[in-house]
Design an enzyme around this catalytic site. Structure first.
Site, PDB file in Angstrom:
ATOM      1  N   TYR A  56       0.834  -1.208   0.000  1.00  0.00           N
ATOM      2  CA  TYR A  56       0.000   0.000   0.000  1.00  0.00           C
ATOM      3  C   TYR A  56       0.869   1.259   0.000  1.00  0.00           C
ATOM      4  CZ  TYR A  56      -3.520  -3.430   1.397  1.00  0.00           C
ATOM      5  OH  TYR A  56      -4.332  -4.529   1.454  1.00  0.00           O
ATOM      6  N   HIS A 119       0.041 -12.101   0.680  1.00  0.00           N
ATOM      7  CA  HIS A 119      -0.808 -11.086   0.048  1.00  0.00           C
ATOM      8  C   HIS A 119      -1.138 -11.420  -1.409  1.00  0.00           C
ATOM      9  CE1 HIS A 119      -1.483  -6.425  -0.323  1.00  0.00           C
ATOM     10  NE2 HIS A 119      -2.533  -7.128  -0.706  1.00  0.00           N
TER      11      HIS A 119
HETATM   12  P1  NAD Z   1     -13.239  -0.239   1.092  1.00  0.00           P
HETATM   13  O1  NAD Z   1     -14.335  -0.971   0.437  1.00  0.00           O
HETATM   14  O2  NAD Z   1     -13.104  -0.314   2.558  1.00  0.00           O
HETATM   15  O3  NAD Z   1     -13.331   1.276   0.600  1.00  0.00           O
HETATM   16  C1  NAD Z   1     -12.374   2.208   0.972  1.00  0.00           C
HETATM   17  C2  NAD Z   1     -12.728   3.550   0.371  1.00  0.00           C
HETATM   18  O4  NAD Z   1     -13.943   3.997   0.939  1.00  0.00           O
HETATM   19  C3  NAD Z   1     -11.679   4.612   0.676  1.00  0.00           C
HETATM   20  O5  NAD Z   1     -11.642   5.540  -0.400  1.00  0.00           O
HETATM   21  C4  NAD Z   1     -12.257   5.297   1.902  1.00  0.00           C
HETATM   22  O6  NAD Z   1     -11.771   6.616   2.026  1.00  0.00           O
HETATM   23  C5  NAD Z   1     -13.724   5.265   1.572  1.00  0.00           C
HETATM   24  N1  NAD Z   1     -14.620   5.341   2.749  1.00  0.00           N
HETATM   25  C6  NAD Z   1     -14.472   4.772   3.970  1.00  0.00           C
HETATM   26  N2  NAD Z   1     -15.523   5.106   4.760  1.00  0.00           N
HETATM   27  C7  NAD Z   1     -16.338   5.881   4.010  1.00  0.00           C
HETATM   28  C8  NAD Z   1     -17.557   6.538   4.252  1.00  0.00           C
HETATM   29  N3  NAD Z   1     -18.171   6.456   5.424  1.00  0.00           N
HETATM   30  N4  NAD Z   1     -18.134   7.252   3.258  1.00  0.00           N
HETATM   31  C9  NAD Z   1     -17.546   7.354   2.046  1.00  0.00           C
HETATM   32  N5  NAD Z   1     -16.365   6.769   1.746  1.00  0.00           N
HETATM   33  C10 NAD Z   1     -15.778   6.042   2.722  1.00  0.00           C
HETATM   34  O7  NAD Z   1     -11.878  -0.727   0.383  1.00  0.00           O
HETATM   35  P2  NAD Z   1     -10.410  -0.997   0.891  1.00  0.00           P
HETATM   36  O8  NAD Z   1      -9.822   0.142   1.644  1.00  0.00           O
HETATM   37  O9  NAD Z   1      -9.687  -1.508  -0.308  1.00  0.00           O
HETATM   38  O10 NAD Z   1     -10.583  -2.254   1.866  1.00  0.00           O
HETATM   39  C11 NAD Z   1     -10.475  -2.151   3.254  1.00  0.00           C
HETATM   40  C12 NAD Z   1      -9.138  -2.691   3.751  1.00  0.00           C
HETATM   41  O11 NAD Z   1      -9.087  -4.107   3.582  1.00  0.00           O
HETATM   42  C13 NAD Z   1      -7.901  -2.174   3.007  1.00  0.00           C
HETATM   43  O12 NAD Z   1      -7.544  -0.877   3.457  1.00  0.00           O
HETATM   44  C14 NAD Z   1      -6.917  -3.245   3.336  1.00  0.00           C
HETATM   45  O13 NAD Z   1      -6.420  -3.064   4.648  1.00  0.00           O
HETATM   46  C15 NAD Z   1      -7.780  -4.511   3.279  1.00  0.00           C
HETATM   47  N6  NAD Z   1      -7.764  -5.150   1.927  1.00  0.00           N
HETATM   48  C16 NAD Z   1      -6.919  -6.190   1.716  1.00  0.00           C
HETATM   49  C17 NAD Z   1      -6.846  -6.800   0.478  1.00  0.00           C
HETATM   50  C18 NAD Z   1      -5.892  -7.940   0.257  1.00  0.00           C
HETATM   51  O14 NAD Z   1      -5.231  -8.344   1.189  1.00  0.00           O
HETATM   52  N7  NAD Z   1      -5.792  -8.490  -0.919  1.00  0.00           N
HETATM   53  C19 NAD Z   1      -7.631  -6.341  -0.583  1.00  0.00           C
HETATM   54  C20 NAD Z   1      -8.515  -5.296  -0.339  1.00  0.00           C
HETATM   55  C21 NAD Z   1      -8.570  -4.724   0.927  1.00  0.00           C
END
Ligand code: NAD
Length: 316
Positions: A56, A119
């Protein structure tokens, strides 16, 4: 904040988990002092599960999370990852995993992580994950550098196949349990329950699809999928409800998932999401939004190595 046990580990993690990919500026620019405010607000509210990766922001998110957690490390369950280091840079060799563990620990300003995850395993050969990456991670566990180990990725079939072959403590799947797609219900939940493997549901907002701003340019989903997100937002708005609030309420109601990981970058976002999960989901709004989303379009996309294609098929 409700805490749930992650599989058969000793980790009790918050039902709402803090995803820190936004700290790497992957969804747009964020400021370190806002990240600090977000983390402090989350910890004060009882959120204890923080997930990051060297991928990230190409180490930026780990750097920032390490700084923001200073003085609070003991209060949190810290998860990071190995094997993915860039959009196209993957290396699941034992040597690299061990070297990168040291670098992650330095950036995170700690001498152990609670969970180390391979990952995006669909970008490695199945054999390498089974015979090299996971054994190397178990060695790091034996050295006390990681308390538990897990796997993450998008194709639920491959996550399951790997976990059938080698014991893992957790599985993180993303974009597979939300208002648009609920694949883990059939493909991972019963399996993980039987094996007592901890399940983490990441990206309940479908990496931006279920937000008013919409998905970022790099989002791998089809235009049909993004249109469904826009229809969902409009339908929720007609009831005066924010689509992200509804999406989070929907995802967090899944009790067999230990934690729902949402990406956050500011204190206001954390507060808004805390308010959302304290509010009961409105079933009329939910029904209208689900009707607006409809069906008949692909809710998933293809990712990973071609050689893994036969491993990612659905089981049912
Ligand atoms: P998400 O679906 O959580 O969306 C994140 C987005 O939504 C960001 O732009 C954030 O600013 C926004 N957001 C958060 N709260 C909000 C709200 N109340 N209103 C409007 N927008 C809002 O997607 P993500 O961040 O990709 O997934 C969450 C976490 O999961 C990641 O940060 C990561 O730690 C993990 N993740 C891991 C993998 C992997 O290991 N392959 C893949 C995806 C995500």
């Amino acid at each position: 904040m409700q805490r749930r046990r992650l599989g058969k580990t000793a980790l009790e993690i918050s039902a709402l988990g803090f995803g820190t990919s936004p700290f790497g500026n992957v969804f747009g620019h964020t400021e370190p002092h806002d990240n600090q405010g977000a983390v402090d607000t989350a910890i004060d509210a009882g959120i204890n599960f923080f997930d990051v990766s060297p991928y990230y922001g190409l180490t930026l998110a780990e750097e920032r999370l390490g700084r923001t957690l200073e003085g609070n490390r003991a209060k949190v369950v810290l998860a990071t990852k190995c094997g993915r280091y860039g959009v196209e840079e993957f290396d699941f060799s034992a040597k690299r995993i061990k070297r990168e563990m040291e670098a992650s620990l330095r950036r995170l300003r700690t001498d152990y992580v609670d969970l180390l995850q391979a990952h995006d395993i669909e970008f490695a050969s199945f054999d390498q994950i089974i015979h090299e990456a996971l054994p190397a991670m178990r060695e790091l566990q034996a050295e006390g550098k990681a308390r538990y180990i897990g796997i993450t990725g998008y194709p639920v079939g491959m996550l399951r196949r790997v976990a059938e072959h080698v014991e893992v403590d957790s599985i993180l799947s993303y974009c597979r349990y939300n208002l648009i797609n609920t694949d883990i219900d059939a493909e991972l939940v019963p399996f993980a329950e039987t094996r007592q493997i901890g399940l983490i549901n990441a990206s309940p907002l479908m990496m931006g699809v279920l937000t008013d701003c919409g998905a970022p340019a790099w989002h791998p989903g089809s235009e049909d999928l993004k249109d469904a997100g826009r229809r969902a937002a409009t339908a929720a708005e007609r009831h005066g409800v924010n689509i992200s609030a509804l999406a989070l309420q929907f995802a967090i109601a899944r009790p067999t998932v230990a934690s729902t990981l949402v990406g956050m970058a500011t204190a206001d976002q954390v507060k808004e999401n805390l308010r959302s999960i304290e509010t009961k989901i409105n079933s009329t709004v939910l029904a209208d939004v689900q009707t607006a989303i409809g069906n008949g379009f692909a809710t998933t996309w293809t990712t990973g190595l071609q050689e893994n294609a036969d491993l990612v098929e659905k089981f049912y």
